[in-house]
Design a protein around this motif. Structure first.
Motif, PDB file in Angstrom:
ATOM      1  N   SER A  66      -1.515   2.751   0.836  1.00 40.58           N
ATOM      2  CA  SER A  66      -2.523   2.659  -0.219  1.00 40.58           C
ATOM      3  C   SER A  66      -3.579   1.694   0.288  1.00 40.58           C
TER       4      SER A  66
ATOM      5  N   SER B 258       0.675   1.285  -5.191  1.00 37.18           N
ATOM      6  CA  SER B 258      -0.744   1.642  -5.272  1.00 37.18           C
ATOM      7  C   SER B 258      -1.546   0.371  -5.546  1.00 37.18           C
TER       8      SER B 258
ATOM      9  N   TYR C 271       3.826  -0.182  -8.809  1.00 37.00           N
ATOM     10  CA  TYR C 271       4.866   0.257  -7.883  1.00 37.00           C
ATOM     11  C   TYR C 271       6.077   0.741  -8.660  1.00 37.00           C
TER      12      TYR C 271
ATOM     13  N   ASP D  20       5.651   7.334  -8.224  1.00 39.60           N
ATOM     14  CA  ASP D  20       4.320   7.445  -7.627  1.00 39.60           C
ATOM     15  C   ASP D  20       3.214   7.081  -8.618  1.00 39.60           C
TER      16      ASP D  20
ATOM     17  N   SER E  12      -0.141   5.292 -10.161  1.00 41.05           N
ATOM     18  CA  SER E  12      -1.440   4.867  -9.677  1.00 41.05           C
ATOM     19  C   SER E  12      -2.261   4.417 -10.876  1.00 41.05           C
TER      20      SER E  12
ATOM     21  N   TRP F 278       8.937   2.249  -3.883  1.00 48.26           N
ATOM     22  CA  TRP F 278       8.293   3.475  -3.395  1.00 48.26           C
ATOM     23  C   TRP F 278       6.806   3.460  -3.728  1.00 48.26           C
ATOM     24  N   ALA F 279       6.011   3.920  -2.785  1.00 53.77           N
ATOM     25  CA  ALA F 279       4.592   4.252  -2.947  1.00 53.77           C
ATOM     26  C   ALA F 279       3.801   3.277  -3.816  1.00 53.77           C
TER      27      ALA F 279
ATOM     28  N   SER G 270       4.972   1.128   1.438  1.00 52.61           N
ATOM     29  CA  SER G 270       6.333   1.088   0.895  1.00 52.61           C
ATOM     30  C   SER G 270       7.259   0.298   1.806  1.00 52.61           C
TER      31      SER G 270
ATOM     32  N   ASN H 239       1.287   8.965 -13.327  1.00 54.38           N
ATOM     33  CA  ASN H 239       2.471   9.078 -12.476  1.00 54.38           C
ATOM     34  C   ASN H 239       3.138  10.436 -12.661  1.00 54.38           C
TER      35      ASN H 239
ATOM     36  N   ASP I 198       3.648   5.677   3.000  1.00 54.39           N
ATOM     37  CA  ASP I 198       2.969   5.712   1.692  1.00 54.39           C
ATOM     38  C   ASP I 198       1.811   4.731   1.616  1.00 54.39           C
TER      39      ASP I 198
END
Length: 189
Positions: free
Chosen positions: A19, A79, A91, A130, A132, A76-77, A32, A145, A17
């Motif tokens: 960024s 940004s 996050y 997810d 951002s 997870w993921a 991540s 998101n 993931d």
């Protein structure tokens, strides 16, 4: 730098993931870490070919508490963005996976330097994962998101949520501080 020198992925190994953000002549890439702590490693490069570790962005229990998260849950993921002379990291902390229900909270931390110190986390929402952050030219900040629907017989993907974030308030879910609108709805196939 020429394209024939770049490799895909630019950072090989376990770096899910990614960024990436460019600040001046330096690229920063955050990834991540799931249930592993410290969380969100960051690497830096000036040419997208040669990378060096630059630490972990969430490296204290004050910024992320992963006690009790399930395997493959956790952060997870993330940004990473840069605006107004400041790094911004949004996050998700996923606490439960493997069922229709995902227990997810989204947070924001900021820092003047990639090395920190990073701010106390600001709770943004629990509507999905997810996240951002988009920094508009008019000075407004927008959080986007995925919206997750855990109800039976409904698509898990319930759309994409766009919310205006007010950094002066440093609060997420209070009425008037984070305005929400769905910009994409799920459709049955």
């Amino acid at each position: 730098m020429t394209v024939d020198h770049l490799r895909n992925p630019v950072l090989p190994g376990f770096h899910p993931d990614p960024s990436i953000v460019r600040v001046g002549e330096t690229y920063y890439l955050a990834t991540s870490t799931f249930e592993w702590f410290p969380a969100v490693p960051v690497h830096r490069s000036t040419d997208l070919v040669h990378w060096e570790p630059a630490g972990h962005l969430l490296n204290s229990r004050d910024t992320v508490d992963l006690r009790g998260v399930a395997n493959s849950a956790g952060v997870w993921a993330p940004s990473l963005s840069f605006h107004g002379g400041r790094f911004w990291l949004v996050y998700s902390v996923v606490r439960a996976v493997g069922s229709p229900y995902k227990d997810v909270d989204n947070y924001l931390v900021t820092a003047d330097s990639i090395e920190g110190p990073w701010s106390e986390p600001v709770f943004l929402n629990s509507s999905g994962f997810d996240p951002s952050l988009f920094h508009d030219e008019d000075g407004r900040h927008w959080l986007v998101n995925l919206r997750w629907d855990h109800r039976p017989y409904r698509p898990s993907f319930a759309g994409i949520v766009l919310q205006e974030y007010d950094p002066g308030a440093r609060a997420g879910a209070r009425p008037g501080r984070l305005r929400r609108r769905r910009v994409l709805r799920a459709r049955r196939l």
